[in-house]
Design a protein around this motif. Sequence first.
Motif, PDB file in Angstrom:
ATOM      1  N   MET A  14      79.078  33.023 -38.714  1.00 25.64           N
ATOM      2  CA  MET A  14      80.722  32.737 -39.037  1.00 25.64           C
ATOM      3  C   MET A  14      81.310  32.226 -37.910  1.00 25.64           C
ATOM      4  O   MET A  14      82.350  31.912 -37.725  1.00 25.64           O
ATOM      5  CB  MET A  14      81.013  34.337 -39.341  1.00 25.64           C
ATOM      6  CG  MET A  14      80.857  34.730 -40.714  1.00 25.64           C
ATOM      7  SD  MET A  14      81.742  36.371 -41.257  1.00 25.64           S
ATOM      8  CE  MET A  14      80.613  37.237 -40.173  1.00 25.64           C
ATOM      9  N   VAL A  15      80.676  32.385 -36.708  1.00 27.97           N
ATOM     10  CA  VAL A  15      81.158  32.030 -35.441  1.00 27.97           C
ATOM     11  C   VAL A  15      80.983  30.542 -35.132  1.00 27.97           C
ATOM     12  O   VAL A  15      81.716  29.795 -34.599  1.00 27.97           O
ATOM     13  CB  VAL A  15      80.834  32.798 -34.207  1.00 27.97           C
ATOM     14  CG1 VAL A  15      81.124  32.325 -32.884  1.00 27.97           C
ATOM     15  CG2 VAL A  15      81.516  34.373 -34.449  1.00 27.97           C
ATOM     16  N   VAL A  16      79.373  30.251 -35.296  1.00 26.72           N
ATOM     17  CA  VAL A  16      79.059  29.073 -35.126  1.00 26.72           C
ATOM     18  C   VAL A  16      79.175  28.061 -36.117  1.00 26.72           C
ATOM     19  O   VAL A  16      79.614  26.967 -35.864  1.00 26.72           O
ATOM     20  CB  VAL A  16      77.530  29.106 -34.509  1.00 26.72           C
ATOM     21  CG1 VAL A  16      76.906  27.713 -34.230  1.00 26.72           C
ATOM     22  CG2 VAL A  16      77.518  29.799 -33.149  1.00 26.72           C
ATOM     23  N   GLY A  17      79.091  28.540 -37.504  1.00 25.53           N
ATOM     24  CA  GLY A  17      79.130  27.543 -38.671  1.00 25.53           C
ATOM     25  C   GLY A  17      78.014  26.951 -38.636  1.00 25.53           C
ATOM     26  O   GLY A  17      76.791  27.100 -37.937  1.00 25.53           O
ATOM     27  N   GLY A  18      77.945  25.804 -39.296  1.00 23.59           N
ATOM     28  CA  GLY A  18      76.721  24.880 -39.686  1.00 23.59           C
ATOM     29  C   GLY A  18      76.966  23.412 -39.576  1.00 23.59           C
ATOM     30  O   GLY A  18      76.128  22.571 -39.908  1.00 23.59           O
ATOM     31  N   MET A  19      77.993  23.075 -38.602  1.00 22.57           N
ATOM     32  CA  MET A  19      78.124  21.532 -38.456  1.00 22.57           C
ATOM     33  C   MET A  19      77.002  21.202 -37.338  1.00 22.57           C
ATOM     34  O   MET A  19      76.881  22.050 -36.362  1.00 22.57           O
ATOM     35  CB  MET A  19      79.501  21.342 -37.761  1.00 22.57           C
ATOM     36  CG  MET A  19      80.727  21.643 -38.759  1.00 22.57           C
ATOM     37  SD  MET A  19      80.772  20.749 -40.470  1.00 22.57           S
ATOM     38  CE  MET A  19      81.287  19.028 -39.627  1.00 22.57           C
ATOM     39  N   PRO A  20      76.148  20.284 -37.662  1.00 21.54           N
ATOM     40  CA  PRO A  20      75.171  19.857 -36.861  1.00 21.54           C
ATOM     41  C   PRO A  20      75.162  19.706 -35.378  1.00 21.54           C
ATOM     42  O   PRO A  20      74.574  20.231 -34.587  1.00 21.54           O
ATOM     43  CB  PRO A  20      74.666  18.677 -37.510  1.00 21.54           C
ATOM     44  CG  PRO A  20      75.147  18.521 -38.691  1.00 21.54           C
ATOM     45  CD  PRO A  20      76.262  19.225 -38.761  1.00 21.54           C
ATOM     46  N   ALA A  21      76.317  19.196 -35.037  1.00 25.60           N
ATOM     47  CA  ALA A  21      76.621  19.010 -33.655  1.00 25.60           C
ATOM     48  C   ALA A  21      76.704  20.169 -32.808  1.00 25.60           C
ATOM     49  O   ALA A  21      76.301  20.631 -31.739  1.00 25.60           O
ATOM     50  CB  ALA A  21      77.767  18.022 -33.166  1.00 25.60           C
ATOM     51  N   VAL A  22      77.541  21.231 -33.423  1.00 32.64           N
ATOM     52  CA  VAL A  22      77.867  22.567 -32.995  1.00 32.64           C
ATOM     53  C   VAL A  22      76.725  23.546 -33.070  1.00 32.64           C
ATOM     54  O   VAL A  22      76.531  24.100 -32.122  1.00 32.64           O
ATOM     55  CB  VAL A  22      79.082  23.207 -34.034  1.00 32.64           C
ATOM     56  CG1 VAL A  22      79.220  24.752 -33.470  1.00 32.64           C
ATOM     57  CG2 VAL A  22      80.326  22.391 -33.785  1.00 32.64           C
ATOM     58  N   VAL A  23      76.040  23.276 -33.996  1.00 30.63           N
ATOM     59  CA  VAL A  23      74.627  24.129 -34.082  1.00 30.63           C
ATOM     60  C   VAL A  23      73.811  23.518 -32.951  1.00 30.63           C
ATOM     61  O   VAL A  23      73.218  24.758 -32.266  1.00 30.63           O
ATOM     62  CB  VAL A  23      74.156  24.234 -35.519  1.00 30.63           C
ATOM     63  CG1 VAL A  23      72.466  24.750 -35.545  1.00 30.63           C
ATOM     64  CG2 VAL A  23      74.901  24.738 -36.464  1.00 30.63           C
ATOM     65  N   SER A  24      73.654  22.482 -32.699  1.00 30.53           N
ATOM     66  CA  SER A  24      72.582  22.144 -31.651  1.00 30.53           C
ATOM     67  C   SER A  24      73.010  22.274 -30.826  1.00 30.53           C
ATOM     68  O   SER A  24      72.176  22.851 -29.511  1.00 30.53           O
ATOM     69  CB  SER A  24      72.565  20.455 -31.876  1.00 30.53           C
ATOM     70  OG  SER A  24      71.817  19.834 -30.653  1.00 30.53           O
ATOM     71  N   ALA A  25      74.221  22.268 -30.232  1.00 33.60           N
ATOM     72  CA  ALA A  25      74.846  22.715 -28.894  1.00 33.60           C
ATOM     73  C   ALA A  25      74.835  24.188 -28.550  1.00 33.60           C
ATOM     74  O   ALA A  25      74.323  24.554 -27.504  1.00 33.60           O
ATOM     75  CB  ALA A  25      76.348  22.299 -28.701  1.00 33.60           C
ATOM     76  N   PHE A  26      74.776  25.021 -29.546  1.00 32.54           N
ATOM     77  CA  PHE A  26      74.737  26.263 -29.235  1.00 32.54           C
ATOM     78  C   PHE A  26      72.924  26.906 -29.246  1.00 32.54           C
ATOM     79  O   PHE A  26      72.838  27.703 -28.454  1.00 32.54           O
ATOM     80  CB  PHE A  26      75.277  27.368 -30.741  1.00 32.54           C
ATOM     81  CG  PHE A  26      75.014  28.701 -30.395  1.00 32.54           C
ATOM     82  CD1 PHE A  26      75.858  29.192 -29.558  1.00 32.54           C
ATOM     83  CD2 PHE A  26      74.184  29.395 -31.198  1.00 32.54           C
ATOM     84  CE1 PHE A  26      75.906  30.712 -29.390  1.00 32.54           C
ATOM     85  CE2 PHE A  26      74.063  30.853 -30.958  1.00 32.54           C
ATOM     86  CZ  PHE A  26      74.841  31.458 -30.148  1.00 32.54           C
ATOM     87  N   VAL A  27      72.456  25.932 -30.129  1.00 35.82           N
ATOM     88  CA  VAL A  27      70.891  26.233 -29.833  1.00 35.82           C
ATOM     89  C   VAL A  27      70.306  25.911 -28.251  1.00 35.82           C
ATOM     90  O   VAL A  27      69.755  26.598 -27.688  1.00 35.82           O
ATOM     91  CB  VAL A  27      70.119  25.576 -31.043  1.00 35.82           C
ATOM     92  CG1 VAL A  27      68.491  25.703 -30.732  1.00 35.82           C
ATOM     93  CG2 VAL A  27      70.256  26.098 -32.320  1.00 35.82           C
ATOM     94  N   ASP A  28      70.719  24.859 -28.108  1.00 35.24           N
ATOM     95  CA  ASP A  28      70.636  24.444 -26.613  1.00 35.24           C
ATOM     96  C   ASP A  28      71.176  25.159 -25.486  1.00 35.24           C
ATOM     97  O   ASP A  28      70.304  25.281 -24.458  1.00 35.24           O
ATOM     98  CB  ASP A  28      70.737  22.853 -26.402  1.00 35.24           C
ATOM     99  CG  ASP A  28      70.147  21.942 -27.448  1.00 35.24           C
ATOM    100  OD1 ASP A  28      69.056  22.353 -28.019  1.00 35.24           O
ATOM    101  OD2 ASP A  28      70.565  20.889 -27.503  1.00 35.24           O
ATOM    102  N   ARG A  29      72.294  25.498 -25.605  1.00 34.52           N
ATOM    103  CA  ARG A  29      72.975  26.248 -24.411  1.00 34.52           C
ATOM    104  C   ARG A  29      73.601  27.575 -24.494  1.00 34.52           C
ATOM    105  O   ARG A  29      74.037  28.334 -23.735  1.00 34.52           O
ATOM    106  CB  ARG A  29      74.043  25.247 -23.776  1.00 34.52           C
ATOM    107  CG  ARG A  29      73.507  23.989 -23.346  1.00 34.52           C
ATOM    108  CD  ARG A  29      74.543  22.765 -22.784  1.00 34.52           C
ATOM    109  NE  ARG A  29      75.150  22.193 -24.098  1.00 34.52           N
ATOM    110  CZ  ARG A  29      74.584  21.328 -24.730  1.00 34.52           C
ATOM    111  NH1 ARG A  29      73.353  20.944 -24.395  1.00 34.52           N
ATOM    112  NH2 ARG A  29      75.295  20.850 -25.720  1.00 34.52           N
ATOM    113  N   GLY A  30      73.724  27.976 -25.957  1.00 34.88           N
ATOM    114  CA  GLY A  30      74.313  29.333 -26.387  1.00 34.88           C
ATOM    115  C   GLY A  30      75.407  29.581 -25.630  1.00 34.88           C
ATOM    116  O   GLY A  30      75.896  30.803 -25.185  1.00 34.88           O
TER     117      GLY A  30
END
Length: 239
Positions: free
Chosen positions: A1-17
Motif C-alpha cells: 500500500m505504501v510502495v505500490g506496484g509501479m515498476p520504477a518505484v518497486v525497483s528503487a525500493f528493492v534496491d535502496r529501501g
Amino acid sequence: MVVGGMPAVVSAFVDRGHYGEVQALQEALVSDYIADIHKYADKTDIPKVESCFRAIPRILSKGNRKFKYAEVEARGTARKYLSSVEWIRDARLATLAECVNVALPGLSGYVREEWFKLYLSDVGLLSSMFGMLTKRELLDDTLKGNVKGGIYENLIAGILERKGYAVRYYRNDDFEVEFIIETEKGVVPIEVKSTTGRTLSLDKLLANDEIAYGFKLTNGNVGVSGKKITLPHYMAMFI
C-alpha cells in the motif's frame, strides 16, 4: 500500500529501501499523469479531467466513497463531468467500479449507471497523494479514519481487477458491500475491513440462499464461519 506496484518505484525500493525516494518517484508519476492529461485530453476538457483526477483521493476519504460530481465542483453534474470520468477510465488512470443492486448471476444486467466509484490504478500512488505522514501511519498500523478505509478498498479493487474480475460493488436501499464478483460457483460478495470488526452487510447478503459463500478481508488470520470465509487482505490474490 505504501510502495505500490509501479515498476520504477518497486525497483528503487528493492534496491535502496528508502521511503523518501519512493515518495519522490510517486509524486513525479502523478505529475506525469497530469501532464498526459494536458497533452492528450481535448483542450476544453483539460480542466475538468484534471479536477476529476485530483478529486479521487478526496472522495475515497469519505464515508460514502461513491463518486459525486459535487465533490469535484460545487453543483457539479454528470452532464459536465461524465465524459471526463470516462477519459480517466479509458486512459487507465483509474478503475471504475460499477454499482449493482441485485445479487444474482448476470451482474452486468443490474448495473446502476448513475452510481459508481473510482479507484486509482495504483494504490501506492493513492497513498502518496495523502503524503508521508499517512504512509508512516500505514506502516505503523496506527492510521485511523476514512482515509484508511479508502486505501484498503483501493488495494482490493486493484487485486480483483488484475485477477480479471469486473470491479463492482453491491448497494441497495439498506446497506452496501464493497465488492461483488461472479465465479463459476455464482455470485460472491466481498466485504473489506481495514482492521477487524463485524460484517453486518455481508451477513445480510449471505442470508440469501442463492449465494454459496462470501469473503471477509481483514487485518487478521484465516477462518471460516458458516458461509463466510475470512482472509487477510493479501490473500485476495487467491480469490
